[in-house]
Motif scaffolding. Structure first.
Motif, PDB file in Angstrom:
ATOM      1  N   PRO A 143       0.855  -1.131  -0.179  1.00  0.00           N
ATOM      2  CA  PRO A 143       0.001  -0.039  -0.106  1.00  0.00           C
ATOM      3  C   PRO A 143       0.850   1.276  -0.187  1.00  0.00           C
ATOM      4  O   PRO A 143       0.448   2.384  -0.697  1.00  0.00           O
ATOM      5  CB  PRO A 143      -0.711  -0.047   1.444  1.00  0.00           C
ATOM      6  N   ASN A 157       2.006   2.082  -3.399  1.00  0.00           N
ATOM      7  CA  ASN A 157       0.892   2.503  -4.112  1.00  0.00           C
ATOM      8  C   ASN A 157       0.578   3.844  -3.939  1.00  0.00           C
ATOM      9  O   ASN A 157       0.239   4.778  -5.046  1.00  0.00           O
ATOM     10  CB  ASN A 157      -0.310   1.537  -4.112  1.00  0.00           C
ATOM     11  N   HIS A 158       0.552   4.312  -2.888  1.00  0.00           N
ATOM     12  CA  HIS A 158       0.414   5.628  -2.345  1.00  0.00           C
ATOM     13  C   HIS A 158       1.384   6.692  -2.734  1.00  0.00           C
ATOM     14  O   HIS A 158       0.985   7.768  -3.164  1.00  0.00           O
ATOM     15  CB  HIS A 158       0.239   5.766  -0.766  1.00  0.00           C
ATOM     16  N   GLN A 186      -4.213  -1.744  -8.008  1.00  0.00           N
ATOM     17  CA  GLN A 186      -5.448  -1.432  -7.221  1.00  0.00           C
ATOM     18  C   GLN A 186      -5.651  -2.374  -6.183  1.00  0.00           C
ATOM     19  O   GLN A 186      -6.197  -1.927  -5.248  1.00  0.00           O
ATOM     20  CB  GLN A 186      -6.822  -1.366  -8.155  1.00  0.00           C
ATOM     21  N   THR A 193      -3.816  -4.196  -4.205  1.00  0.00           N
ATOM     22  CA  THR A 193      -2.843  -3.973  -2.954  1.00  0.00           C
ATOM     23  C   THR A 193      -2.871  -2.417  -2.424  1.00  0.00           C
ATOM     24  O   THR A 193      -2.270  -2.088  -1.541  1.00  0.00           O
ATOM     25  CB  THR A 193      -1.568  -4.228  -3.469  1.00  0.00           C
ATOM     26  N   SER A 194      -4.054  -1.754  -2.822  1.00  0.00           N
ATOM     27  CA  SER A 194      -4.195  -0.222  -2.589  1.00  0.00           C
ATOM     28  C   SER A 194      -5.089  -0.106  -1.117  1.00  0.00           C
ATOM     29  O   SER A 194      -5.912  -0.986  -1.074  1.00  0.00           O
ATOM     30  CB  SER A 194      -4.435   0.643  -3.524  1.00  0.00           C
ATOM     31  N   ILE A 195      -4.881   0.760  -0.621  1.00  0.00           N
ATOM     32  CA  ILE A 195      -5.689   1.030   0.438  1.00  0.00           C
ATOM     33  C   ILE A 195      -7.252   1.722  -0.111  1.00  0.00           C
ATOM     34  O   ILE A 195      -7.118   2.106  -1.180  1.00  0.00           O
ATOM     35  CB  ILE A 195      -5.284   2.148   1.619  1.00  0.00           C
ATOM     36  N   ASP A 228      -6.946   5.123  -1.879  1.00  0.00           N
ATOM     37  CA  ASP A 228      -6.382   5.005  -3.391  1.00  0.00           C
ATOM     38  C   ASP A 228      -7.270   4.330  -4.456  1.00  0.00           C
ATOM     39  O   ASP A 228      -7.148   4.578  -5.643  1.00  0.00           O
ATOM     40  CB  ASP A 228      -5.028   4.495  -2.963  1.00  0.00           C
ATOM     41  N   ARG A 229      -7.820   3.092  -3.979  1.00  0.00           N
ATOM     42  CA  ARG A 229      -8.771   2.422  -4.945  1.00  0.00           C
ATOM     43  C   ARG A 229      -9.882   3.426  -5.594  1.00  0.00           C
ATOM     44  O   ARG A 229     -10.077   3.309  -6.753  1.00  0.00           O
ATOM     45  CB  ARG A 229      -9.193   1.124  -4.276  1.00  0.00           C
TER      46      ARG A 229
END
Length: 254
Positions: free
Chosen positions: A45, A48-49, A62, A64-66, A69-70
């Motif tokens: 995460p 991704n952030h 998407q 593995t995103s929080i 962020d999704r």
């Protein structure tokens, strides 16, 4: 790389990013990290952030995103005429938003920017009736034709000056020479363009003057007055030297 190593590298990049005037260095570090990881399924995460901070949304994973962020990724998904929407990055979305607001733009962006996604999204969302795309070479003309014919079945794709049987929706893809030749038919039929696109527009500058210089200028001059909106694309350059000429009238440099 282990999860701990990825985390430590992300923290290091965040620290560089928070230092003024070092965004380019931080972005370079991010791309090195992504290249080293390779497998997108391994993105934690925090990574991704971090990608989100740079506006590079298509690189995010998407799954593995929080949640926040999704949700953002969903907001940047755009119809480009394919079965599934595509995620645009921040700068693509900014340009598309301006075009959807009827702005006429001269866009300077590197080759990898994804300019074709913007054109396809504009056609899919705005559904203009008549579109003209001028490209510098026949090979590029054929490449664009093959891309668009797969996506936009309700448009007739016209690439030669012998094609005069038009439909309700038409996409004209011409070299500058063909565009000049076809203008006689366009004027005779009183056809108006909803959207006029010129690729490699920077070649109107005098330093690029060659055998294609005059046809490109001539084509732009002819079609400007019958076009509701214009979008001229350049590689990554600082400015258009003759931006105050009639060729660029009413357009903004982005």
């Amino acid at each position: 790389m282990t999860s701990e190593q990825i985390f430590d590298k992300c923290v290091e990049i965040y620290e560089i990013l928070n230092d003024n005037n070092k965004e380019t260095e931080a972005k370079r570090g991010l791309f090195y990290l992504l290249d080293e990881i390779q497998d997108k399924a391994l993105y934690p995460p925090i990574l991704n952030h971090l990608i989100r901070q740079f506006g590079l949304y298509p690189y995010m994973n998407q799954s593995t995103s929080i949640l926040e962020d999704r949700f953002l990724l969903e907001c940047f998904k755009t119809n480009i005429g394919e079965d599934e929407p595509k995620v645009l990055h921040r700068e693509q979305s900014r340009v598309l938003k301006r075009l959807l607001s009827n702005d006429s733009l001269i866009l300077s962006a590197p080759t990898s920017f994804g300019k074709s996604f913007i054109i396809d999204a504009l056609i899919a969302i705005k559904k203009p009736k008549n579109i003209l795309i001028i490209v510098p070479t026949i090979s590029l003309l054929d490449e664009i034709r093959r891309r668009l014919v797969k996506k936009f079945y309700d448009y007739k794709i016209i690439t030669t000056t012998q094609q005069t049987d038009l439909e309700n929706n038409n996409i004209f893809i011409f070299s500058p020479e063909r565009a000049v030749e076809y203008f006689l038919f366009i004027r005779k039929e009183n056809i108006k363009l909803d959207f006029f696109i010129v690729d490699e527009f920077y070649k109107i500058s005098k330093e690029y003057e060659n055998e294609r210089f005059a046809p490109l200028q001539n084509a732009i001059l002819k079609y400007t007055n019958i076009s509701s909106q214009r979008y001229y694309v350049c590689p990554n350059i600082d400015k258009i030297n003759n931006k105050n000429s009639i060729l660029c009238e009413g357009m903004e440099f982005e």
